[in-house]
Design a protein around this motif. Structure first.
Motif, PDB file in Angstrom:
ATOM      1  N   GLN A 183      40.096  45.506  39.908  1.00  0.00           N
ATOM      2  CA  GLN A 183      40.359  44.103  40.218  1.00  0.00           C
ATOM      3  C   GLN A 183      41.828  43.803  39.964  1.00  0.00           C
ATOM      4  O   GLN A 183      42.386  44.164  38.929  1.00  0.00           O
TER       5      GLN A 183
ATOM      6  N   THR B  69      29.273  39.929  41.716  1.00  0.00           N
ATOM      7  CA  THR B  69      30.705  39.652  41.603  1.00  0.00           C
ATOM      8  C   THR B  69      30.980  38.772  40.390  1.00  0.00           C
ATOM      9  O   THR B  69      31.914  39.014  39.615  1.00  0.00           O
TER      10      THR B  69
ATOM     11  N   SER C 161      25.214  39.513  46.117  1.00  0.00           N
ATOM     12  CA  SER C 161      26.618  39.918  46.064  1.00  0.00           C
ATOM     13  C   SER C 161      27.446  38.950  45.224  1.00  0.00           C
ATOM     14  O   SER C 161      28.327  39.361  44.464  1.00  0.00           O
TER      15      SER C 161
ATOM     16  N   TYR D  62      29.906  50.676  37.558  1.00  0.00           N
ATOM     17  CA  TYR D  62      30.469  49.337  37.689  1.00  0.00           C
ATOM     18  C   TYR D  62      30.906  48.896  36.290  1.00  0.00           C
ATOM     19  O   TYR D  62      30.081  48.855  35.373  1.00  0.00           O
TER      20      TYR D  62
ATOM     21  N   HIS E  75      33.234  40.667  37.317  1.00  0.00           N
ATOM     22  CA  HIS E  75      34.671  40.390  37.390  1.00  0.00           C
ATOM     23  C   HIS E  75      35.105  39.393  36.321  1.00  0.00           C
ATOM     24  O   HIS E  75      34.301  38.591  35.842  1.00  0.00           O
TER      25      HIS E  75
ATOM     26  N   TRP F  56      40.477  43.654  45.403  1.00  0.00           N
ATOM     27  CA  TRP F  56      40.237  45.016  44.922  1.00  0.00           C
ATOM     28  C   TRP F  56      41.369  45.916  45.397  1.00  0.00           C
ATOM     29  O   TRP F  56      41.629  46.023  46.604  1.00  0.00           O
TER      30      TRP F  56
ATOM     31  N   THR G 299      30.939  44.053  46.072  1.00  0.00           N
ATOM     32  CA  THR G 299      30.346  44.380  44.781  1.00  0.00           C
ATOM     33  C   THR G 299      28.886  44.802  44.896  1.00  0.00           C
ATOM     34  O   THR G 299      28.426  45.687  44.184  1.00  0.00           O
TER      35      THR G 299
END
Length: 389
Positions: free
Chosen positions: A223, A346, A342, A200, A350, A184, A293
């Motif tokens: 990202q 993620t 998490s 997000y 991503h 990040w 995240t």
């Protein structure tokens, strides 16, 4: 010198534990290798679960948090050019608090100082000893003099690279780790947030996050490949990139400005098992790391503190070792659930280069399903506000 509990590390977990112990009449000393200003200079996340908020109140350090913190009843997921709000309040009956970790740490430091709690800063060569036996102690050097503190227990709140985890590497510890193929790039800027709640974003160019520390200070992330260098990114390049990953209405509303902090953080998941070694306990980042995240790092440290504090209270108040014996198993059960959440956030938000177009389509399908399923949203919301201790 003698005390009941030596706490190694004066980050949020060490300070919170020390404050709770002090309120319960359990003597403790905090030791750290750096000074107060260095600790307060570190910029970290600031989304607090309801359990963390409650523990700050229990520690008597929540007044400024309630005055200046921002209560968020939901957050937005952005994907396929649209946004969907996860209504935390409606789905779970509770909310989260946005309050910077630096400010939380400052509050705990100030209350400890006001209460007369003992803290040793700039301590060199801090070393725990004999924690496998009945009489552990900690040594450190300061101003050229070696000091020793005898104690009943040692709480290792000194982070992933601290001496406590290093001290148990040959004592049967099992490490579990997952390293993600990106990082990040984040900036902090004194500009108003683009939205009153977090956003997000899942985009073909990669993940983005719009967050905040206050009504006048914003924290944004994108990202980036692990090969990127922070000096390669100008402020203008960052603003252009994050706006390209957001819906048009959000991008057009974004106020830009000079960054006051800029960094690239790699993402990884890590858990150490067990968290207890005789009379030494690993707490917070010393025992586990989560990708940011799901906003679980600081909050997991708080739940560790909760379980350890209960165990120490039982030991000193009821002469029972049951809570001490149960610490590792109780903490790890919650840790792994937070690790799972998490990881799932993620994975969902991503772009993974190796997954290609198929992976992108699966993410889009998952997000589309999530936006139309109350059950799926409730599961996400329950994890986001924090599972019960």
């Amino acid at each position: 010198m003698r005390t009941q509990v030596v706490i190694i590390g004066s980050g949020p977990s060490g300070l919170l534990l020390g404050q709770l112990l002090g309120k319960a009449g359990i003597d403790n000393v905090i030791i750290d290798r750096v000074d107060r200003d260095y600790i307060l200079g570190r910029i970290r996340a600031g989304v607090l679960e309801v359990g963390m908020v409650s523990m700050m109140d229990q520690a008597g350090a929540g007044e400024r948090m309630h005055k200046e913190g921002l209560v968020h009843d939901g957050f937005d997921l952005s994907f396929s050019g649209r946004r969907h709000r996860i209504n935390l309040k409606n789905l779970t009956g509770t909310s989260v608090m946005v309050y910077g970790q630096t400010e939380l740490t400052r509050d705990l430091m100030d209350h400890r100082e006001a209460d007369g709690g003992a803290t040793v800063y700039n301590a060199a060569n801090v070393t725990p000893h004999d924690f496998d036996g009945e009489k552990p102690y900690v040594t450190y050097e300061k101003d050229g003099v070696t000091h020793r503190i005898d104690c009943d227990f040692i709480a290792g709140c000194d982070g992933f690279h601290g001496v406590c985890r290093a001290s148990v590497q040959d004592k049967g510890i099992q490490n579990y780790e997952k390293v993600y193929p990106f990082g990040w790039l984040g900036i902090l800027a004194d500009v108003p947030p683009v939205h009153h709640e977090l956003i997000y974003a899942n985009h073909a160019r990669g993940f983005a996050l719009c967050s905040q520390r206050s009504l006048t200070r914003s924290r944004y992330y994108v990202q980036v490949p692990l090969t990127d260098k922070v000096e390669e990114w100008s402020d203008d390049a960052f603003w252009d990139e994050i706006r390209s990953r957001l819906p048009v209405d959000v991008a057009e509303a974004m106020v830009t400005g000079s960054s006051i902090e800029k960094s690239i953080a790699p993402l990884r998941s890590f858990v150490a098992e067990p968290l207890r070694f005789g009379r030494l306990f690993l707490v917070g980042d010393a025992g586990h790391i989560v990708p940011p995240t799901g906003a679980k790092g600081l909050n997991l440290a708080a739940s560790d503190v909760h379980y350890l504090f209960e165990g120490l209270q039982g030991f000193y108040g009821e002469k029972s070792i049951a809570g001490i014996d149960a610490y590792s198993a109780r903490a790890l059960a919650r840790i792994w659930k937070a690790e799972r959440f998490s990881w799932s956030m993620t994975t969902l938000m991503h772009r993974f280069p190796a997954e290609g177009e198929f992976g992108q389509k699966v993410q889009e399908a998952e997000l589309d399903y999530l936006s139309s399923s109350n059950a799926a949203q409730t599961a996400m919301a329950e994890n986001y506000v924090g599972l019960p201790y």
